[in-house]
Enzyme design. Sequence first.
Site, PDB file in Angstrom:
ATOM      1  N   ARG A 220       0.857  -1.186   0.000  1.00  0.00           N
ATOM      2  CA  ARG A 220       0.000   0.000   0.000  1.00  0.00           C
ATOM      3  C   ARG A 220       0.892   1.234   0.000  1.00  0.00           C
ATOM      4  NH1 ARG A 220      -5.185  -1.852   3.705  1.00  0.00           N
ATOM      5  NH2 ARG A 220      -5.320  -3.905   2.743  1.00  0.00           N
ATOM      6  N   GLU A 222       0.559   4.151   0.813  1.00  0.00           N
ATOM      7  CA  GLU A 222       0.075   5.249   1.644  1.00  0.00           C
ATOM      8  C   GLU A 222       1.258   5.936   2.312  1.00  0.00           C
ATOM      9  OE1 GLU A 222      -2.566   2.758   3.755  1.00  0.00           O
ATOM     10  OE2 GLU A 222      -4.121   2.916   2.220  1.00  0.00           O
ATOM     11  N   ARG A 228       1.070   1.617  13.375  1.00  0.00           N
ATOM     12  CA  ARG A 228       0.233   0.450  13.078  1.00  0.00           C
ATOM     13  C   ARG A 228       0.175   0.088  11.598  1.00  0.00           C
ATOM     14  NH1 ARG A 228      -5.791   2.090  14.862  1.00  0.00           N
ATOM     15  NH2 ARG A 228      -6.550   0.716  13.217  1.00  0.00           N
ATOM     16  N   HIS A 229       0.851   0.865  10.747  1.00  0.00           N
ATOM     17  CA  HIS A 229       0.818   0.604   9.306  1.00  0.00           C
ATOM     18  C   HIS A 229       2.208   0.344   8.736  1.00  0.00           C
ATOM     19  CE1 HIS A 229      -2.948   3.003   9.828  1.00  0.00           C
ATOM     20  NE2 HIS A 229      -3.407   2.011   9.082  1.00  0.00           N
ATOM     21  N   GLU A 357      -7.921  -2.613  15.366  1.00  0.00           N
ATOM     22  CA  GLU A 357      -8.507  -3.460  14.311  1.00  0.00           C
ATOM     23  C   GLU A 357      -7.493  -4.520  13.888  1.00  0.00           C
ATOM     24  OE1 GLU A 357      -9.806  -1.423  10.663  1.00  0.00           O
ATOM     25  OE2 GLU A 357      -9.267  -3.242   9.580  1.00  0.00           O
ATOM     26  N   SER A 360     -10.838  -6.890   8.786  1.00  0.00           N
ATOM     27  CA  SER A 360     -12.065  -6.408   8.164  1.00  0.00           C
ATOM     28  C   SER A 360     -12.600  -7.531   7.295  1.00  0.00           C
ATOM     29  CB  SER A 360     -11.803  -5.196   7.276  1.00  0.00           C
ATOM     30  OG  SER A 360     -11.607  -4.057   8.072  1.00  0.00           O
ATOM     31  N   ARG A 408      -0.053  -7.173  12.247  1.00  0.00           N
ATOM     32  CA  ARG A 408      -0.970  -6.501  13.172  1.00  0.00           C
ATOM     33  C   ARG A 408      -1.393  -7.460  14.284  1.00  0.00           C
ATOM     34  NH1 ARG A 408      -4.781  -2.341  12.210  1.00  0.00           N
ATOM     35  NH2 ARG A 408      -3.295  -1.419  10.750  1.00  0.00           N
TER      36      ARG A 408
HETATM   37  P1  ATP Z   1      -6.604   0.385   9.433  1.00  0.00           P
HETATM   38  O1  ATP Z   1      -7.985   0.906   9.720  1.00  0.00           O
HETATM   39  O2  ATP Z   1      -5.914  -0.165  10.642  1.00  0.00           O
HETATM   40  O3  ATP Z   1      -5.775   1.346   8.656  1.00  0.00           O
HETATM   41  P2  ATP Z   1      -7.656  -0.888   7.099  1.00  0.00           P
HETATM   42  O4  ATP Z   1      -9.104  -0.922   7.445  1.00  0.00           O
HETATM   43  O5  ATP Z   1      -7.170   0.120   6.169  1.00  0.00           O
HETATM   44  O6  ATP Z   1      -6.796  -0.872   8.449  1.00  0.00           O
HETATM   45  P3  ATP Z   1      -7.991  -3.365   5.669  1.00  0.00           P
HETATM   46  O7  ATP Z   1      -7.935  -2.934   4.266  1.00  0.00           O
HETATM   47  O8  ATP Z   1      -9.316  -3.620   6.270  1.00  0.00           O
HETATM   48  O9  ATP Z   1      -7.210  -2.323   6.566  1.00  0.00           O
HETATM   49  O10 ATP Z   1      -7.020  -4.637   5.835  1.00  0.00           O
HETATM   50  C1  ATP Z   1      -7.309  -5.777   6.593  1.00  0.00           C
HETATM   51  C2  ATP Z   1      -6.343  -5.953   7.745  1.00  0.00           C
HETATM   52  O11 ATP Z   1      -4.988  -5.889   7.304  1.00  0.00           O
HETATM   53  C3  ATP Z   1      -6.426  -4.876   8.801  1.00  0.00           C
HETATM   54  O12 ATP Z   1      -7.456  -5.163   9.709  1.00  0.00           O
HETATM   55  C4  ATP Z   1      -5.073  -4.950   9.445  1.00  0.00           C
HETATM   56  O13 ATP Z   1      -4.980  -6.071  10.312  1.00  0.00           O
HETATM   57  C5  ATP Z   1      -4.161  -5.246   8.265  1.00  0.00           C
HETATM   58  N1  ATP Z   1      -3.604  -4.032   7.654  1.00  0.00           N
HETATM   59  C6  ATP Z   1      -4.238  -3.142   6.876  1.00  0.00           C
HETATM   60  N2  ATP Z   1      -3.429  -2.162   6.459  1.00  0.00           N
HETATM   61  C7  ATP Z   1      -2.221  -2.444   6.972  1.00  0.00           C
HETATM   62  C8  ATP Z   1      -0.949  -1.807   6.905  1.00  0.00           C
HETATM   63  N3  ATP Z   1      -0.779  -0.691   6.198  1.00  0.00           N
HETATM   64  N4  ATP Z   1       0.087  -2.374   7.569  1.00  0.00           N
HETATM   65  C9  ATP Z   1      -0.093  -3.504   8.276  1.00  0.00           C
HETATM   66  N5  ATP Z   1      -1.260  -4.146   8.375  1.00  0.00           N
HETATM   67  C10 ATP Z   1      -2.320  -3.635   7.749  1.00  0.00           C
HETATM   68 MG    MG Z   2     -10.339  -2.437   7.689  1.00  0.00          MG
END
Ligand code: ATP
Ligand code: MG
Length: 434
Positions: A220, A222, A228-229, A357, A360, A408
């Site tokens: 990603r 971002e 946490r990311h 989280e 999802s 995570r």
């Molecule tokens: P967050 O709200 O924490 O940014 P997200 O809703 O963007 O997460 P999802 O697209 O739902 O993330 O991804 C599913 C799962 O993957 C998340 O619940 C989390 O456990 C993990 N995850 C998502 N983005 C990341 C990231 N950038 N780095 C590490 N783990 C991630």
């Molecule tokens: Mg999510």
Amino acid sequence: MVDLQLFSKERTYLGAITPQDDGKSVSVAGWVYDIRELGKIRFLVLRDTSGDIQVIGLKKETAPEIFDAMGRVSRESVVFIKGIVKKSEKAPGGRELAPETFEVLAVAEHPLPIDVSDFSKTELPKRLDYRFLDLHRKKVQATFKIESTIMQAYHEFMTKEGAIEAQFPSIIGSSSEGGTELFSAQYFEKKAFLSQSCQLYKQMLACSMEKVFALFTVWRAEKHNTVRHLNESRQFDFEMAFADEFVVMDVLARCVQFIVKRVLELHSKDLSELGVTLIVPAVKYLTFAQVAELMQKEGIHMGKDDLSGEAEKKLNDLFPDTIVFVHDWPLSGKPFYIMPKGDGLSRGFDAIYKGMEITSGGQRIHLPELLTERLKVKGLNPADFESYISSFRYGAPPHAGWGMGLERLTMMMLGFSNIREAVLFPRDRDRLTP
Ligand code: ATP
Ligand code: MG
């Protein structure tokens, strides 16, 4: 020179030395963790990945060349020792090793670029710069031993569940989900991207193979730099046909409970090394509206269609050691492929564990017309998703699934304040090496 083939047959791992070995000769190898000199006695702590032992050199008893070598060897150097195990009241662990041979296999240069003692205060970025050396530390080894078990337990659980493991492409021709920023790559004459999820692929597969799982790397682009990311992370993915969100929430709950059980069974030593008390989590189901009400009572802000970090933390205060499923999520807060439920709600959910989280998921849309409509509502162009939409035109059952971040989950289970502790070689906004 040590005969490595012979050694691999004869080797005793330090963690496996027991009172039964007292008086016996053993072949061991590892890293010199600590050295102490008390005049005519030299102590050295030898470590391998399973444990450690004190090696004792006595000026009067030990062969002079060995006693000398023990005085010269540097910390973190690699040595091979043949010696006699001796019971000792004073030695940590109750026994020590009297060396009969002592061979330095690799010298560690000094000064070491980071402190690798158990009391190291070296900051995380510096540790990550020298991750290979950071991995000499017990705490760090404990983390990645546990993470290995987390992955194995996930495989074991999913296999028992009757799911098949799948591999999906990581190079894709167009954005699969919209929203998330992608890393682009040159694919011969075409522009390509690194996958930000295997969402669409796992759905297509579940529509024929019914239950599928994958451990899939996602990228990603971002630009945020948070604790946490990551920009490269690994996901546990699951998808199942003939299921709605409640069916797959139950699978997720049992999956996380199974993983925690396995870690507890296999890693009591590693958990205490990390100072972590872990218990098999309970499960709680709440609607998004119920959470909103709870947060209002607690005076905690959250969005209309998303939880805030504060709300996630509060859920942990209210329901400690519990996987909290927040379902009946507002449709506006979920991706286009999540099934609507009426009244502005969806069949999407999040799972919160230890205040963050971890997952999802939800029931997906398997109806082409509805999918087209939802894409438009989200401001996406259905033409860009034609092959995805078409995959549901020829007999696609209702289905649901989820994605859970490996790092995570590890971070939350082990109580780390930074997700980078749970990745061997993190990729974030600033870090592309090692
Ligand atoms: P967050 O709200 O924490 O940014 P997200 O809703 O963007 O997460 P999802 O697209 O739902 O993330 O991804 C599913 C799962 O993957 C998340 O619940 C989390 O456990 C993990 N995850 C998502 N983005 C990341 C990231 N950038 N780095 C590490 N783990 C991630
Ligand atoms: Mg999510």
